[in-house]
Design a protein around this motif. Structure first.
Motif, PDB file in Angstrom:
ATOM      1  N   SER A  69     -20.950   0.356  -3.705  1.00 57.09           N
ATOM      2  CA  SER A  69     -19.911  -0.520  -4.240  1.00 57.09           C
ATOM      3  C   SER A  69     -18.524  -0.028  -3.823  1.00 57.09           C
ATOM      4  O   SER A  69     -17.669  -0.826  -3.424  1.00 57.09           O
ATOM      5  N   GLU A 100     -17.504  -1.059  -0.557  1.00 53.53           N
ATOM      6  CA  GLU A 100     -17.402  -2.517  -0.439  1.00 53.53           C
ATOM      7  C   GLU A 100     -18.684  -3.153   0.102  1.00 53.53           C
ATOM      8  O   GLU A 100     -18.655  -4.187   0.765  1.00 53.53           O
ATOM      9  N   HIS A 101     -19.812  -2.497  -0.143  1.00 50.04           N
ATOM     10  CA  HIS A 101     -21.142  -2.962   0.274  1.00 50.04           C
ATOM     11  C   HIS A 101     -21.255  -3.137   1.788  1.00 50.04           C
ATOM     12  O   HIS A 101     -22.058  -3.925   2.276  1.00 50.04           O
ATOM     13  N   HIS A 102     -20.455  -2.373   2.523  1.00 48.78           N
ATOM     14  CA  HIS A 102     -20.540  -2.373   3.989  1.00 48.78           C
ATOM     15  C   HIS A 102     -21.334  -1.175   4.490  1.00 48.78           C
ATOM     16  O   HIS A 102     -21.607  -1.086   5.681  1.00 48.78           O
ATOM     17  N   ASP A 160     -15.444  -4.294  10.561  1.00 49.56           N
ATOM     18  CA  ASP A 160     -15.133  -4.450   9.138  1.00 49.56           C
ATOM     19  C   ASP A 160     -15.714  -3.307   8.322  1.00 49.56           C
ATOM     20  O   ASP A 160     -15.088  -2.801   7.392  1.00 49.56           O
ATOM     21  N   ALA A 202     -13.874  -0.459   5.967  1.00 47.52           N
ATOM     22  CA  ALA A 202     -14.288  -0.202   4.582  1.00 47.52           C
ATOM     23  C   ALA A 202     -14.645   1.273   4.405  1.00 47.52           C
ATOM     24  O   ALA A 202     -14.346   1.872   3.368  1.00 47.52           O
ATOM     25  N   ARG A 232     -11.532   3.291   3.966  1.00 50.47           N
ATOM     26  CA  ARG A 232     -11.026   3.142   2.594  1.00 50.47           C
ATOM     27  C   ARG A 232     -11.884   3.953   1.630  1.00 50.47           C
ATOM     28  O   ARG A 232     -11.384   4.549   0.669  1.00 50.47           O
ATOM     29  N   PHE A 233     -13.200   4.001   1.877  1.00 53.02           N
ATOM     30  CA  PHE A 233     -14.123   4.794   1.074  1.00 53.02           C
ATOM     31  C   PHE A 233     -13.715   6.275   1.106  1.00 53.02           C
ATOM     32  O   PHE A 233     -13.643   6.934   0.071  1.00 53.02           O
TER      33      PHE A 233
END
Length: 117
Positions: free
Chosen positions: A27, A30-32, A63, A67, A70-71
């Motif tokens: 989560s 971002e589920h990537h 994408d 993500a 950012r994680f």
């Protein structure tokens, strides 16, 4: 007379702390991301007991790599909500970027979970 009975319910699958942690990390990503590896080891000190988790997450594609970045930035200060557990430490142990043949990022992270009294 026909006696129709409801089909038996499948047994409820109990989610473990490790399952909940993986879900929380995905989560946060971002589920990537995709979990490539997860190891769990018991941990204890004189006053605390818990588990140390080591995970590798794959972020594949433009994408997903964004993500993943950012994680990496968010993980150390993220407030996790895991029932019965307190995340005492969360750190990125390593990251490997590749651009070819397509962008990908593998993030190694380590988390220390303590049993919440």
């Amino acid at each position: 007379m026909s006696s129709e009975t409801a089909p038996p319910r499948p047994p409820r699958v109990r989610r473990t702390t490790a399952d909940r942690l993986r879900e929380a990390l995905l989560s946060l990503g971002e589920h990537h991301g995709q979990v490539l590896h997860h190891a769990e080891k018991a941990w204890a000190s004189i006053t605390f007991a818990g588990t140390r988790h080591t995970l590798a997450l794959l972020f594949a594609g433009d994408d997903a790599v964004a993500a993943g970045e950012r994680f990496i930035a968010a993980l150390p200060d993220h407030e996790f909500a895991l029932p019965g557990q307190f995340v005492a430490d969360a750190a990125v142990a390593g990251a490997e970027h590749r651009l070819l043949p397509s962008p990908r990022l593998v993030v190694e992270c380590e988390l220390l979970l303590l049993e919440d009294a």
